[in-house]
Write a protein that holds these residues in place. Structure first.
Motif, mmCIF file in Angstrom:
data_model
loop_
_atom_site.group_PDB
_atom_site.id
_atom_site.type_symbol
_atom_site.label_atom_id
_atom_site.label_comp_id
_atom_site.label_asym_id
_atom_site.label_seq_id
_atom_site.Cartn_x
_atom_site.Cartn_y
_atom_site.Cartn_z
ATOM 1 N N GLY A 162 -21.354 -10.790 -22.202
ATOM 2 C CA GLY A 162 -21.566 -9.411 -21.773
ATOM 3 C C GLY A 162 -23.013 -9.157 -21.407
ATOM 4 N N ARG A 163 -23.928 -9.725 -22.179
ATOM 5 C CA ARG A 163 -25.352 -9.596 -21.858
ATOM 6 C C ARG A 163 -25.630 -10.216 -20.497
ATOM 7 N N PHE A 181 -24.214 -8.089 -17.749
ATOM 8 C CA PHE A 181 -25.078 -6.919 -17.608
ATOM 9 C C PHE A 181 -26.254 -7.262 -16.683
ATOM 10 N N HIS A 190 -25.003 -8.173 -12.932
ATOM 11 C CA HIS A 190 -24.646 -6.983 -12.150
ATOM 12 C C HIS A 190 -25.815 -6.017 -12.011
ATOM 13 N N CYS A 209 -27.463 -4.257 -14.024
ATOM 14 C CA CYS A 209 -27.390 -2.999 -14.785
ATOM 15 C C CYS A 209 -28.768 -2.628 -15.335
ATOM 16 N N GLN A 219 -15.603 -9.481 -17.254
ATOM 17 C CA GLN A 219 -16.987 -9.028 -17.355
ATOM 18 C C GLN A 219 -17.061 -7.633 -17.965
ATOM 19 N N ASP A 234 -16.560 -7.920 -21.659
ATOM 20 C CA ASP A 234 -17.737 -8.508 -22.293
ATOM 21 C C ASP A 234 -18.918 -7.541 -22.316
ATOM 22 N N ILE A 235 -19.134 -6.816 -21.223
ATOM 23 C CA ILE A 235 -20.228 -5.828 -21.196
ATOM 24 C C ILE A 235 -20.006 -4.757 -22.248
#
Length: 147
Positions: free
Chosen positions: A39-40, A43, A46, A48, A128, A131-132
């Motif tokens: 997830g990291r 992040f 994408h 973020c 994803q 996970d994020i």
């Protein structure tokens, strides 16, 4: 008189059938467990972190980007459910907190609705997203307020 009794029995049976057909979900979020490390990375992939920082987390800088506007994670008095976090990502204008609105007002070049880039959201896989959400959820610490 007999037809009235038949009618009452029919109504009672119909009511029982309707109640028996009431919707009761058999699942809850998350459908799958999320991977915090993945997830990291999602992040970051994408981008973020172009607009969001994470409490107590060092993320790689983006070339030419201004400092992140909104911090996620940290101490909170409000429990965010899995569904709240998913909704905040896929439909960021669903609920914009007062604190974020104030930050948007202070940053005049940002519109009052969420500036989250739709292409990044549209190109995110379900994996994803899961996970994020696991990554973000791991960054909040709930504390209680006593009156």
């Amino acid at each position: 008189m007999q037809s009235k009794g038949v009618l009452m029995v029919s109504l009672a049976m119909s009511a029982t059938l309707v109640v028996g057909c009431a919707y009761a979900p058999t699942f809850s979020f998350p459908v799958e467990e999320g991977d915090i490390a993945a997830g990291r990375q999602a992040f970051i992939d994408h981008r973020c972190h172009q607009c969001h920082s994470i409490a107590d987390e060092r993320l790689p800088p983006l070339a030419g980007a201004s400092p992140p506007i909104f911090e996620l994670g940290g101490a909170t008095t409000v429990v965010r459910s899995y569904g709240d976090l998913v909704t905040s990502i896929i439909n960021p204008n669903h609920s914009v907190s007062e604190g974020y609105r104030q930050q948007l007002l202070l940053n005049a070049q940002v519109p009052l609705e969420s500036p989250m880039p739709t292409p990044e959201i549209d190109n995110m896989s379900v994996r994803q997203l899961i996970d994020i959400v696991a990554f973000l959820d791991s960054k909040y610490q709930l504390f209680e307020v006593y009156d």
